[in-house]
Motif scaffolding. Structure first.
Motif, PDB file in Angstrom:
ATOM      1  N   VAL A 131      -9.000   9.372   0.905  1.00 25.74           N
ATOM      2  CA  VAL A 131      -7.841   9.144   0.722  1.00 25.74           C
ATOM      3  C   VAL A 131      -7.534   8.156  -0.642  1.00 25.74           C
ATOM      4  O   VAL A 131      -8.254   7.313  -0.889  1.00 25.74           O
ATOM      5  CB  VAL A 131      -7.244   8.277   1.854  1.00 25.74           C
ATOM      6  N   VAL A 132      -6.521   8.482  -1.519  1.00 22.96           N
ATOM      7  CA  VAL A 132      -6.251   7.667  -2.571  1.00 22.96           C
ATOM      8  C   VAL A 132      -4.928   7.131  -2.345  1.00 22.96           C
ATOM      9  O   VAL A 132      -4.024   7.683  -1.920  1.00 22.96           O
ATOM     10  CB  VAL A 132      -6.182   8.764  -3.864  1.00 22.96           C
ATOM     11  N   GLU A 133      -4.935   5.643  -2.413  1.00 18.36           N
ATOM     12  CA  GLU A 133      -3.912   4.938  -2.463  1.00 18.36           C
ATOM     13  C   GLU A 133      -3.752   3.932  -3.630  1.00 18.36           C
ATOM     14  O   GLU A 133      -4.602   3.488  -4.361  1.00 18.36           O
ATOM     15  CB  GLU A 133      -3.898   3.905  -1.420  1.00 18.36           C
ATOM     16  N   LEU A 134      -2.341   3.703  -3.758  1.00 21.09           N
ATOM     17  CA  LEU A 134      -1.905   2.346  -4.817  1.00 21.09           C
ATOM     18  C   LEU A 134      -1.703   1.375  -3.973  1.00 21.09           C
ATOM     19  O   LEU A 134      -1.001   1.427  -3.031  1.00 21.09           O
ATOM     20  CB  LEU A 134      -0.799   2.978  -5.616  1.00 21.09           C
ATOM     21  N   VAL A 135      -2.644   0.413  -4.213  1.00 23.08           N
ATOM     22  CA  VAL A 135      -2.707  -0.957  -3.743  1.00 23.08           C
ATOM     23  C   VAL A 135      -2.458  -2.249  -4.206  1.00 23.08           C
ATOM     24  O   VAL A 135      -2.727  -2.150  -5.485  1.00 23.08           O
ATOM     25  CB  VAL A 135      -3.744  -0.979  -2.497  1.00 23.08           C
ATOM     26  N   ALA A 136      -1.987  -3.220  -3.691  1.00 25.94           N
ATOM     27  CA  ALA A 136      -1.894  -4.331  -4.352  1.00 25.94           C
ATOM     28  C   ALA A 136      -2.473  -5.826  -3.536  1.00 25.94           C
ATOM     29  O   ALA A 136      -2.275  -5.860  -2.292  1.00 25.94           O
ATOM     30  CB  ALA A 136      -0.632  -4.789  -4.913  1.00 25.94           C
TER      31      ALA A 136
ATOM     32  N   ASP B 111      -3.009 -10.224  -3.994  1.00 28.82           N
ATOM     33  CA  ASP B 111      -3.101 -11.288  -4.786  1.00 28.82           C
ATOM     34  C   ASP B 111      -2.774 -11.217  -6.311  1.00 28.82           C
ATOM     35  O   ASP B 111      -3.299 -11.618  -7.371  1.00 28.82           O
ATOM     36  CB  ASP B 111      -4.717 -11.846  -4.798  1.00 28.82           C
ATOM     37  N   GLY B 112      -1.474 -10.342  -6.443  1.00 30.69           N
ATOM     38  CA  GLY B 112      -1.062 -10.122  -7.800  1.00 30.69           C
ATOM     39  C   GLY B 112      -1.734  -9.212  -8.623  1.00 30.69           C
ATOM     40  O   GLY B 112      -1.544  -8.925  -9.752  1.00 30.69           O
ATOM     41  N   VAL B 113      -2.547  -8.336  -8.022  1.00 29.55           N
ATOM     42  CA  VAL B 113      -3.580  -7.259  -8.789  1.00 29.55           C
ATOM     43  C   VAL B 113      -3.205  -6.077  -7.931  1.00 29.55           C
ATOM     44  O   VAL B 113      -3.319  -6.010  -7.093  1.00 29.55           O
ATOM     45  CB  VAL B 113      -4.891  -7.647  -8.921  1.00 29.55           C
ATOM     46  N   LYS B 114      -3.124  -5.004  -9.074  1.00 32.69           N
ATOM     47  CA  LYS B 114      -2.727  -3.437  -8.445  1.00 32.69           C
ATOM     48  C   LYS B 114      -3.931  -2.794  -8.817  1.00 32.69           C
ATOM     49  O   LYS B 114      -4.603  -3.158  -9.609  1.00 32.69           O
ATOM     50  CB  LYS B 114      -1.662  -3.048  -9.273  1.00 32.69           C
ATOM     51  N   TYR B 115      -4.232  -2.134  -7.704  1.00 30.30           N
ATOM     52  CA  TYR B 115      -5.626  -1.389  -7.830  1.00 30.30           C
ATOM     53  C   TYR B 115      -5.347   0.211  -7.317  1.00 30.30           C
ATOM     54  O   TYR B 115      -4.454   0.460  -6.647  1.00 30.30           O
ATOM     55  CB  TYR B 115      -6.498  -1.859  -6.609  1.00 30.30           C
ATOM     56  N   ILE B 116      -6.269   0.958  -7.892  1.00 33.24           N
ATOM     57  CA  ILE B 116      -6.159   2.423  -7.149  1.00 33.24           C
ATOM     58  C   ILE B 116      -7.406   2.203  -6.215  1.00 33.24           C
ATOM     59  O   ILE B 116      -8.685   2.037  -6.407  1.00 33.24           O
ATOM     60  CB  ILE B 116      -6.689   3.555  -8.216  1.00 33.24           C
ATOM     61  N   ASN B 117      -7.153   2.467  -4.880  1.00 32.78           N
ATOM     62  CA  ASN B 117      -8.030   2.730  -3.780  1.00 32.78           C
ATOM     63  C   ASN B 117      -8.422   4.093  -3.355  1.00 32.78           C
ATOM     64  O   ASN B 117      -7.694   4.660  -3.092  1.00 32.78           O
ATOM     65  CB  ASN B 117      -7.450   1.535  -2.427  1.00 32.78           C
ATOM     66  N   ILE B 118      -9.830   4.273  -3.477  1.00 28.49           N
ATOM     67  CA  ILE B 118     -10.545   5.583  -3.118  1.00 28.49           C
ATOM     68  C   ILE B 118     -11.303   5.324  -1.945  1.00 28.49           C
ATOM     69  O   ILE B 118     -12.334   4.666  -2.105  1.00 28.49           O
ATOM     70  CB  ILE B 118     -11.219   6.233  -4.376  1.00 28.49           C
ATOM     71  N   ARG B 119     -11.025   5.735  -0.889  1.00 31.04           N
ATOM     72  CA  ARG B 119     -11.667   5.416   0.266  1.00 31.04           C
ATOM     73  C   ARG B 119     -11.930   6.660   1.149  1.00 31.04           C
ATOM     74  O   ARG B 119     -11.170   7.477   1.433  1.00 31.04           O
ATOM     75  CB  ARG B 119     -11.102   4.373   1.153  1.00 31.04           C
ATOM     76  N   GLY B 120     -13.222   6.516   1.866  1.00 30.46           N
ATOM     77  CA  GLY B 120     -13.448   7.710   2.699  1.00 30.46           C
ATOM     78  C   GLY B 120     -12.747   7.199   4.255  1.00 30.46           C
ATOM     79  O   GLY B 120     -12.468   5.961   4.429  1.00 30.46           O
ATOM     80  N   TRP B 121     -12.361   8.167   4.876  1.00 29.68           N
ATOM     81  CA  TRP B 121     -11.672   8.010   6.180  1.00 29.68           C
ATOM     82  C   TRP B 121     -12.467   9.046   7.348  1.00 29.68           C
ATOM     83  O   TRP B 121     -12.889  10.079   6.994  1.00 29.68           O
ATOM     84  CB  TRP B 121     -10.231   8.575   6.254  1.00 29.68           C
ATOM     85  N   TYR B 122     -12.552   8.654   8.623  1.00 23.89           N
ATOM     86  CA  TYR B 122     -13.025   9.385   9.432  1.00 23.89           C
ATOM     87  C   TYR B 122     -12.388   9.534  10.678  1.00 23.89           C
ATOM     88  O   TYR B 122     -11.391   8.597  11.013  1.00 23.89           O
ATOM     89  CB  TYR B 122     -14.543   8.897   9.866  1.00 23.89           C
TER      90      TYR B 122
ATOM     91  N   CYS C  28       0.840  -1.193   0.057  1.00 25.15           N
ATOM     92  CA  CYS C  28       0.016   0.078  -0.128  1.00 25.15           C
ATOM     93  C   CYS C  28       0.786   1.432  -0.075  1.00 25.15           C
ATOM     94  O   CYS C  28       1.810   1.304   0.840  1.00 25.15           O
ATOM     95  CB  CYS C  28      -1.008  -0.128   1.419  1.00 25.15           C
ATOM     96  N   LYS C  29       0.589   2.173  -0.964  1.00 20.43           N
ATOM     97  CA  LYS C  29       1.340   3.475  -0.892  1.00 20.43           C
ATOM     98  C   LYS C  29       0.260   4.506  -1.130  1.00 20.43           C
ATOM     99  O   LYS C  29      -0.712   4.585  -2.173  1.00 20.43           O
ATOM    100  CB  LYS C  29       2.268   3.504  -2.224  1.00 20.43           C
ATOM    101  N   ARG C  30       0.247   5.375   0.036  1.00 19.31           N
ATOM    102  CA  ARG C  30      -0.664   6.475  -0.168  1.00 19.31           C
ATOM    103  C   ARG C  30      -0.158   7.537  -0.995  1.00 19.31           C
ATOM    104  O   ARG C  30       1.146   8.022  -0.952  1.00 19.31           O
ATOM    105  CB  ARG C  30      -0.709   7.171   1.377  1.00 19.31           C
ATOM    106  N   ILE C  31      -1.236   8.136  -1.921  1.00 19.60           N
ATOM    107  CA  ILE C  31      -0.855   8.878  -2.899  1.00 19.60           C
ATOM    108  C   ILE C  31      -1.283  10.321  -2.425  1.00 19.60           C
ATOM    109  O   ILE C  31      -0.429  11.313  -2.772  1.00 19.60           O
ATOM    110  CB  ILE C  31      -1.547   8.639  -4.236  1.00 19.60           C
ATOM    111  N   GLY C  32      -2.378  10.340  -1.889  1.00 21.76           N
ATOM    112  CA  GLY C  32      -2.571  11.630  -1.373  1.00 21.76           C
ATOM    113  C   GLY C  32      -3.947  11.649  -0.746  1.00 21.76           C
ATOM    114  O   GLY C  32      -4.658  10.624  -0.453  1.00 21.76           O
ATOM    115  N   GLU C  33      -4.703  13.013  -0.197  1.00 21.94           N
ATOM    116  CA  GLU C  33      -5.857  12.921   0.603  1.00 21.94           C
ATOM    117  C   GLU C  33      -6.571  14.311   0.268  1.00 21.94           C
ATOM    118  O   GLU C  33      -5.877  15.259   0.005  1.00 21.94           O
ATOM    119  CB  GLU C  33      -5.775  12.609   1.919  1.00 21.94           C
TER     120      GLU C  33
END
Length: 108
Positions: free
Chosen positions: A25-30, A32-43, A10-15
């Motif tokens: 928060v926007v993260e680059l995550v991986a 099971d061999g697949v890379k994703y862009i993870n966009i998630r609310g935080w509180y 997991c690498k945090r790109i920004g918020e």
């Protein structure tokens, strides 16, 4: 307390702050061999004032095999977001003809 693996990397790109207690928060995550862009609310959790990931969010695969081809859903989503932004300036806040309503569920 046992730990549960969420991402292999997991690498945090920004918020972007939404309020004093919430952010996106926007993260680059991986996983099971697949890379994703993870966009998630935080509180901020009230009991200890710690930032916590919310359940609402989306993890978009960067590349995924579909029908023997390598699809890139993030590219299509970027185009759609750009199109939505192009329409945003002239988009009315209220429009009765295009309003969306939900049926309320009555308790028995």
């Amino acid at each position: 307390m046992s730990k549960k693996l969420i991402w292999n990397n997991c690498k945090r790109i920004g918020e972007v702050k939404k309020s004093n207690r919430t952010k996106v928060v926007v993260e680059l995550v991986a996983r099971d061999g697949v890379k994703y862009i993870n966009i998630r609310g935080w509180y901020i959790r009230k009991r200890d004032n710690e930032w916590r990931p919310a359940l609402d969010g989306i993890a978009i695969p960067i590349e995924i095999p579909i029908d023997d081809k390598l699809a890139k859903p993030t590219e299509g989503l970027l185009e759609l977001i750009q199109e939505a932004l192009a329409h945003a300036e002239d988009f009315p806040i209220e429009d009765e003809a295009n309003a969306v309503w939900a049926e309320s569920k009555k308790k028995k």
